[in-house]
Scaffold this motif. Structure first.
Motif, PDB file in Angstrom:
ATOM      1  N   ASP A 121     -52.207  73.258  55.790  1.00 43.42           N
ATOM      2  CA  ASP A 121     -53.221  72.825  56.745  1.00 43.42           C
ATOM      3  C   ASP A 121     -52.777  73.139  58.172  1.00 43.42           C
ATOM      4  O   ASP A 121     -51.839  72.547  58.688  1.00 43.42           O
ATOM      5  CB  ASP A 121     -53.459  71.322  56.578  1.00 43.42           C
ATOM      6  N   ARG A 122     -53.411  74.125  58.782  1.00 43.49           N
ATOM      7  CA  ARG A 122     -53.211  74.475  60.198  1.00 43.49           C
ATOM      8  C   ARG A 122     -51.760  74.817  60.540  1.00 43.49           C
ATOM      9  O   ARG A 122     -51.228  74.369  61.553  1.00 43.49           O
ATOM     10  CB  ARG A 122     -53.704  73.332  61.094  1.00 43.49           C
ATOM     11  N   ILE A 123     -51.115  75.615  59.714  1.00 40.91           N
ATOM     12  CA  ILE A 123     -49.745  76.044  59.994  1.00 40.91           C
ATOM     13  C   ILE A 123     -49.787  77.041  61.152  1.00 40.91           C
ATOM     14  O   ILE A 123     -50.432  78.085  61.060  1.00 40.91           O
ATOM     15  CB  ILE A 123     -49.085  76.672  58.755  1.00 40.91           C
ATOM     16  N   PHE A 175     -44.756  79.964  58.318  1.00 36.79           N
ATOM     17  CA  PHE A 175     -45.694  80.456  57.297  1.00 36.79           C
ATOM     18  C   PHE A 175     -45.012  81.509  56.422  1.00 36.79           C
ATOM     19  O   PHE A 175     -45.090  81.479  55.193  1.00 36.79           O
ATOM     20  CB  PHE A 175     -46.926  81.034  57.981  1.00 36.79           C
ATOM     21  N   PHE A 191     -54.620  78.293  52.377  1.00 42.90           N
ATOM     22  CA  PHE A 191     -54.292  78.067  53.792  1.00 42.90           C
ATOM     23  C   PHE A 191     -55.583  77.924  54.598  1.00 42.90           C
ATOM     24  O   PHE A 191     -56.594  78.563  54.297  1.00 42.90           O
ATOM     25  CB  PHE A 191     -53.439  79.211  54.353  1.00 42.90           C
ATOM     26  N   SER A 217     -55.000  78.325  60.441  1.00 51.56           N
ATOM     27  CA  SER A 217     -53.564  78.640  60.383  1.00 51.56           C
ATOM     28  C   SER A 217     -53.330  80.010  61.011  1.00 51.56           C
ATOM     29  O   SER A 217     -54.253  80.801  61.218  1.00 51.56           O
ATOM     30  CB  SER A 217     -53.075  78.665  58.932  1.00 51.56           C
ATOM     31  N   ASN A 224     -49.735  70.657  59.747  1.00 48.61           N
ATOM     32  CA  ASN A 224     -49.330  71.310  60.982  1.00 48.61           C
ATOM     33  C   ASN A 224     -47.997  70.772  61.496  1.00 48.61           C
ATOM     34  O   ASN A 224     -47.719  69.581  61.414  1.00 48.61           O
ATOM     35  CB  ASN A 224     -50.437  71.094  62.026  1.00 48.61           C
TER      36      ASN A 224
END
Length: 257
Positions: free
Chosen positions: A114-116, A122, A139, A143, A212
């Motif tokens: 979630d929102r990497i 990543f 993903f 992200s 995140n």
């Protein structure tokens, strides 16, 4: 050296490669850049059919690129198209694989990112997934791009070995995964929750969400918090470290083997 045409690298090719460093341009062209010797070797070993061509300097080793169209650029020009400070004089332009619509039938659990935001994190996560044999990764569209040059370099092209799934809303994704047979939803939470080493059904057709680096996870309905116990009382782990711990717990339990 296997040079396709000594003077073939053109100004238009230079402009095109530079355009691929922008996410929108990458997906319009459906092509990405893989730079560096080791990453190039990995991509060639994984999926040579996706490689459009290589650009090298006269000092680079391109002998492994059998059957690949190769163009030579002088070091000054190559440094202009390189995204690294210390270039190794080799990059590949490759097609971006099509994102998957559905998981593989034998996927034991759903790994959801979630929102990497960091390409290094990543990329490390994707390398870890390949190392443990997990094939599917979801993903969020917010992200960092898995096919950005930095993520590709960090992952050593692991993304080309995986079934990647993009999603826009985590709760809509959860609904869709439940229709595919996935059941319990877990979210990693450094502030509390169940001990990941003692959660018996953690990997039983479940959904595990990692959030995140700075802001944590979006609100996920009906999710169960799990944490990684840290006797040293440090606040939290880097998200790539957290994914690594959880995935190797799945290996220890022989869920992944």
């Amino acid at each position: 050296m296997n040079i396709y045409s000594h003077n073939a690298f053109t100004k238009n090719m230079e402009k095109f490669i530079l355009s691929l460093y922008d996410r929108k341009n990458r997906y319009e062209a459906n092509q990405c850049v893989c730079e560096g010797l080791r990453a190039s070797q990995e991509l060639y070993s994984i999926t040579p059919e996706l490689i459009e061509y290589a650009v090298v300097t006269n000092k680079a080793d391109s002998s492994f690129l059998k059957g690949i169209k190769i163009f030579e650029a002088d070091e000054r020009v190559f440094n202009k198209i390189s995204s690294t400070v210390s270039s190794q004089g080799i990059l590949l332009v490759a097609k971006i694989p099509k994102l998957s619509d559905r998981p593989l039938q034998d996927t034991p659990f759903a790994l959801v990112l979630d929102r990497i935001a960091d390409p290094g994190n990543f990329g490390t996560i994707l390398r870890t997934c390949v190392s443990v044999g997990l094939k599917d990764v979801w993903f969020s569209s917010t992200s960092v791009d898995p096919y950005s040059e930095k993520t590709i370099r960090s992952a050593l092209c692991a993304q080309f070995s995986l079934n990647l799934h993009a999603y826009n809303n985590v709760n809509t994704l959860v609904d869709n995964l439940e229709k595919e047979g996935f059941q319990r939803i877990y979210r990693t939470d450094p502030s509390g929750g169940k001990n990941c080493f003692e959660t018996g059904k953690l990997f039983e057709k479940s959904i595990i969400v990692f959030g995140n680096e700075a802001n944590g996870i979006s609100d996920v309905k009906d999710s169960i918090p799990v944490n990684i116990p840290m006797p040293g009382k440090f606040e939290s782990l880097n998200v790539a470290q957290a994914v690594t711990v959880i995935l190797f717990e799945a290996v220890r339990r022989k869920i992944l083997r």
